[in-house]
Design a protein around this motif. Structure first.
Motif, PDB file in Angstrom:
ATOM      1  N   THR A 197       1.638 -18.976  21.193  1.00 55.15           N
ATOM      2  CA  THR A 197       1.515 -17.943  22.657  1.00 55.15           C
ATOM      3  C   THR A 197       2.926 -17.293  22.751  1.00 55.15           C
ATOM      4  N   VAL A 198       4.066 -17.993  22.070  1.00 57.82           N
ATOM      5  CA  VAL A 198       5.082 -17.156  22.012  1.00 57.82           C
ATOM      6  C   VAL A 198       5.603 -17.053  20.587  1.00 57.82           C
ATOM      7  N   THR A 199       5.880 -15.938  19.905  1.00 55.26           N
ATOM      8  CA  THR A 199       6.232 -15.881  18.482  1.00 55.26           C
ATOM      9  C   THR A 199       7.526 -15.111  18.296  1.00 55.26           C
ATOM     10  N   GLY A 200       7.967 -15.300  17.015  1.00 58.66           N
ATOM     11  CA  GLY A 200       9.243 -14.390  16.517  1.00 58.66           C
ATOM     12  C   GLY A 200       9.285 -13.305  17.186  1.00 58.66           C
ATOM     13  N   PRO A 201       8.201 -12.417  16.723  1.00 57.68           N
ATOM     14  CA  PRO A 201       8.346 -10.953  17.202  1.00 57.68           C
ATOM     15  C   PRO A 201       8.339 -10.728  18.883  1.00 57.68           C
ATOM     16  N   SER A 202       7.373 -11.778  19.391  1.00 55.06           N
ATOM     17  CA  SER A 202       7.133 -11.464  20.849  1.00 55.06           C
ATOM     18  C   SER A 202       8.603 -11.924  21.588  1.00 55.06           C
ATOM     19  N   SER A 203       9.306 -12.869  21.090  1.00 58.88           N
ATOM     20  CA  SER A 203      10.773 -13.439  21.794  1.00 58.88           C
ATOM     21  C   SER A 203      11.819 -12.759  21.001  1.00 58.88           C
ATOM     22  N   ASP A 204      11.937 -11.835  20.078  1.00 59.97           N
ATOM     23  CA  ASP A 204      12.977 -11.314  19.533  1.00 59.97           C
ATOM     24  C   ASP A 204      13.468 -12.536  18.579  1.00 59.97           C
ATOM     25  N   TYR A 205      12.654 -13.426  18.100  1.00 55.48           N
ATOM     26  CA  TYR A 205      13.084 -14.703  17.238  1.00 55.48           C
ATOM     27  C   TYR A 205      14.147 -15.564  18.170  1.00 55.48           C
ATOM     28  N   ALA A 206      13.676 -15.903  19.353  1.00 55.78           N
ATOM     29  CA  ALA A 206      14.403 -16.773  20.163  1.00 55.78           C
ATOM     30  C   ALA A 206      13.837 -18.084  19.973  1.00 55.78           C
ATOM     31  N   PHE A 207      12.357 -18.110  19.913  1.00 54.40           N
ATOM     32  CA  PHE A 207      11.592 -19.355  19.713  1.00 54.40           C
ATOM     33  C   PHE A 207      10.278 -19.068  19.479  1.00 54.40           C
ATOM     34  N   THR A 208       9.540 -20.143  19.003  1.00 56.97           N
ATOM     35  CA  THR A 208       8.136 -19.912  18.752  1.00 56.97           C
ATOM     36  C   THR A 208       7.333 -21.018  19.883  1.00 56.97           C
ATOM     37  N   LEU A 209       6.541 -20.748  20.601  1.00 55.48           N
ATOM     38  CA  LEU A 209       5.732 -21.658  21.330  1.00 55.48           C
ATOM     39  C   LEU A 209       4.203 -21.646  20.910  1.00 55.48           C
ATOM     40  N   MET A 210       3.851 -23.049  20.528  1.00 48.28           N
ATOM     41  CA  MET A 210       2.626 -22.876  20.033  1.00 48.28           C
ATOM     42  C   MET A 210       1.679 -24.256  20.461  1.00 48.28           C
ATOM     43  N   SER A 211       0.402 -24.117  20.231  1.00 48.72           N
ATOM     44  CA  SER A 211      -0.493 -25.464  20.395  1.00 48.72           C
ATOM     45  C   SER A 211      -1.447 -25.582  19.203  1.00 48.72           C
ATOM     46  N   THR A 212      -1.598 -27.003  19.281  1.00 48.15           N
ATOM     47  CA  THR A 212      -2.332 -27.329  18.162  1.00 48.15           C
ATOM     48  C   THR A 212      -3.524 -28.328  18.747  1.00 48.15           C
ATOM     49  N   ASN A 213      -4.763 -27.633  18.575  1.00 44.37           N
ATOM     50  CA  ASN A 213      -5.856 -28.433  19.268  1.00 44.37           C
ATOM     51  C   ASN A 213      -6.799 -29.097  17.985  1.00 44.37           C
ATOM     52  N   ALA A 214      -6.936 -30.471  17.957  1.00 48.26           N
ATOM     53  CA  ALA A 214      -7.640 -30.791  16.790  1.00 48.26           C
ATOM     54  C   ALA A 214      -8.568 -32.413  17.298  1.00 48.26           C
ATOM     55  N   SER A 273      12.758 -23.624  17.537  1.00 51.24           N
ATOM     56  CA  SER A 273      13.966 -22.712  17.909  1.00 51.24           C
ATOM     57  C   SER A 273      14.546 -22.716  16.499  1.00 51.24           C
ATOM     58  N   PRO A 274      15.115 -21.537  15.888  1.00 47.28           N
ATOM     59  CA  PRO A 274      14.664 -20.151  16.377  1.00 47.28           C
ATOM     60  C   PRO A 274      13.216 -19.837  16.120  1.00 47.28           C
ATOM     61  N   GLY A 275      12.854 -18.638  16.582  1.00 46.59           N
ATOM     62  CA  GLY A 275      11.459 -18.045  16.275  1.00 46.59           C
ATOM     63  C   GLY A 275      11.100 -17.535  15.200  1.00 46.59           C
ATOM     64  N   GLY A 276       9.595 -17.645  14.900  1.00 44.16           N
ATOM     65  CA  GLY A 276       9.070 -16.897  13.652  1.00 44.16           C
ATOM     66  C   GLY A 276       8.703 -18.034  12.756  1.00 44.16           C
ATOM     67  N   PHE A 277       8.641 -19.538  13.196  1.00 43.04           N
ATOM     68  CA  PHE A 277       8.097 -20.343  12.365  1.00 43.04           C
ATOM     69  C   PHE A 277       6.609 -20.100  12.155  1.00 43.04           C
TER      70      PHE A 277
END
Ligand SMILES: *[C@@H]1O[C@H](CO)[C@@H](O)[C@H](O)[C@H]1NC(C)=O
Ligand SMILES: *[C@@H]1O[C@H](CO)[C@@H](O)[C@H](O)[C@H]1NC(C)=O
Ligand SMILES: *[C@@H]1O[C@H](CO)[C@@H](O)[C@H](O)[C@H]1NC(C)=O
Ligand SMILES: *[C@@H]1O[C@H](CO)[C@@H](O)[C@H](O)[C@H]1NC(C)=O
Length: 364
Positions: free
Chosen positions: A53-70, A143-147
């Motif tokens: 939901t937040v990526t490297g490009p969308s945050s200028d590489y500040a952080f990545t926000l992600m979710s894992t459903n399983a 953090s940092p973003g882009g992972f």
């Protein structure tokens, strides 16, 4: 005078709220909202479905926000590994998962995480996880973003017309766990260093592991810089801020002393209804921020966009120096607050707040 912000004004003036809503995190920073379960660059790895939901490009590489459903899995969700450059945070949105973490020769830590529980995995900490309940969602902050590039490389791009949390399939599918050992060994370029000799301890379910003592019974504090730690839901430090026409209870999960040069802070914030006699203040931050609603609903008004209503699981992103206001119209709301830099929203609420012992706010 902030020329960058002035430059943005013509772009955001007279926008409608629907312009905020996107299905995929954008390719450069701008205000946006990704609804829960939107496709958001989703990929599948075995039975796990990852959304960014937040990526490297969308945050200028500040952080990545992600979710894992399983779904439940009888095996590890990923082989044990470390990151040298990325600080990884595991938050239980719902369901159950187990998380293991070990720094150097320290004792191996492991916890069973239920809703609202948090595990902190600083750089150079060996870690792995296992999903234990049929409808589990882990939220990750890195953090940092882009992972996310790691997951793009390992996974299969995925879209869904129904936005199902994950794809139903038979659980005896052998691809139910994460990447295989050969796969994970070639991932140094993504900052993943396999730790194949790590043996996850299996003695925590019955409470015999020393590392498990006090989990969900004793109050917890944030860990020493560089070391992994765990905070059970509402057992961590709390601060009550009553300065802005509502009560806000901030529970820090990572402050700048833990994050060090990974340069972010992370907290949950519980809010009471905005009092009719006051309107929510306008904030701006030097760093990017994200909100992810954990309970209830949050109204957010970003830049010149009209206010939008975020429901549970929705994510709003605010770029640096863009003004925003937020409040809730319900009796109780809780959100995860991700902040680039050392002095984000959560730290400012804490600084103007006071120590508090409860996850609920006063009666009046
Ligand atoms: C998968 O998605 C990513 C970004 O979401 C894109 O860059 C990549 O080209 C896609 N890969 C394929 C095979 O479509
Ligand atoms: C992590 O480990 C690598 C390799 O040993 C080392 O170069 C780096 O300084 C460590 N990073 C931190 C933050 O300790
Ligand atoms: C707890 O589990 C561990 C690992 O399975 C086992 O060795 C140990 O005997 C168990 N302890 C109790 C009190 O059941
Ligand atoms: C930390 O983040 C803030 C906010 O994004 C930024 O202004 C600052 O330059 C960053 N500091 C470092 C050392 O990267």
């Amino acid at each position: 005078m902030n020329l960058l912000f002035l430059g943005l004004l013509p772009l955001v003036a007279s926008q409608s709220v629907s312009d905020l809503y996107v299905d995929n995190a954008p390719s450069s920073p701008r205000p946006y909202i990704v609804p829960h379960y939107a496709n958001s660059h989703a990929v599948t790895i075995g039975s796990q479905l990852y959304r960014f939901t937040v990526t490297g490009p969308s945050s200028d590489y500040a952080f990545t926000l992600m979710s894992t459903n399983a779904p439940y899995s009888g095996s590890l969700g990923v082989l044990p590994h470390i990151h040298r450059k990325h600080y990884e945070n595991f938050f239980n949105f719902k369901g159950r998962f187990q998380l293991w973490a070990q720094y150097g020769e320290d004792e191996q830590q492991a916890r069973l995480l239920t809703q609202g529980d948090y595990g902190s995995v600083p750089r150079n900490t060996t870690h792995t996880f296992q999903i234990l309940d049929p409808d589990t969602e882990m939220v990750g902050v890195i953090s940092p973003g882009g992972f996310e590039d790691l997951f793009y490389s390992l996974g299969t791009n995925y879209t869904s017309a129904t936005n199902t949390p994950y794809v139903p399939q038979a659980t005896n599918d052998s691809s139910a766990s994460g990447p295989d050992p050969d796969g994970i060994s070639g991932l140094e370029s993504f900052d993943v260093y396999a730790q194949l000799s790590f043996e996850p301890r299996r003695d925590i379910a019955n409470g015999s592991a020393p590392s498990d003592k006090g989990w969900h019974t004793d109050s917890a504090s944030l860990g020493k810089p560089g070391k992994p730690y765990f905070i059970a839901n509402n057992y961590g430090p709390k601060y009550l801020n009553s300065k802005h026409g509502a009560y806000q209870i901030v529970q820090p999960l990572v402050t700048s002393s833990q994050a060090q040069d990974t340069n972010f802070t992370l907290s949950t914030v519980i809010m009471s209804r905005q009092r009719a006699s006051s309107s929510a203040p306008t904030w701006t931050a030097a760093g990017a921020i994200a909100f992810e609603v954990l309970e209830g609903s949050v109204q957010i008004q970003i830049g010149n966009y009209p206010a939008a209503r975020l429901e549970m699981g929705d994510v709003a992103f605010v770029p640096p120096s863009v003004s925003y206001r937020y409040w809730t119209e319900g009796s109780y709301a809780k959100f995860l607050s991700v902040n680039a830099g050392r002095d984000g929203l959560d730290q400012r609420l804490i600084q103007a707040g006071k120590d508090w012992a409860y996850p609920t706010f006063p009666r009046y």
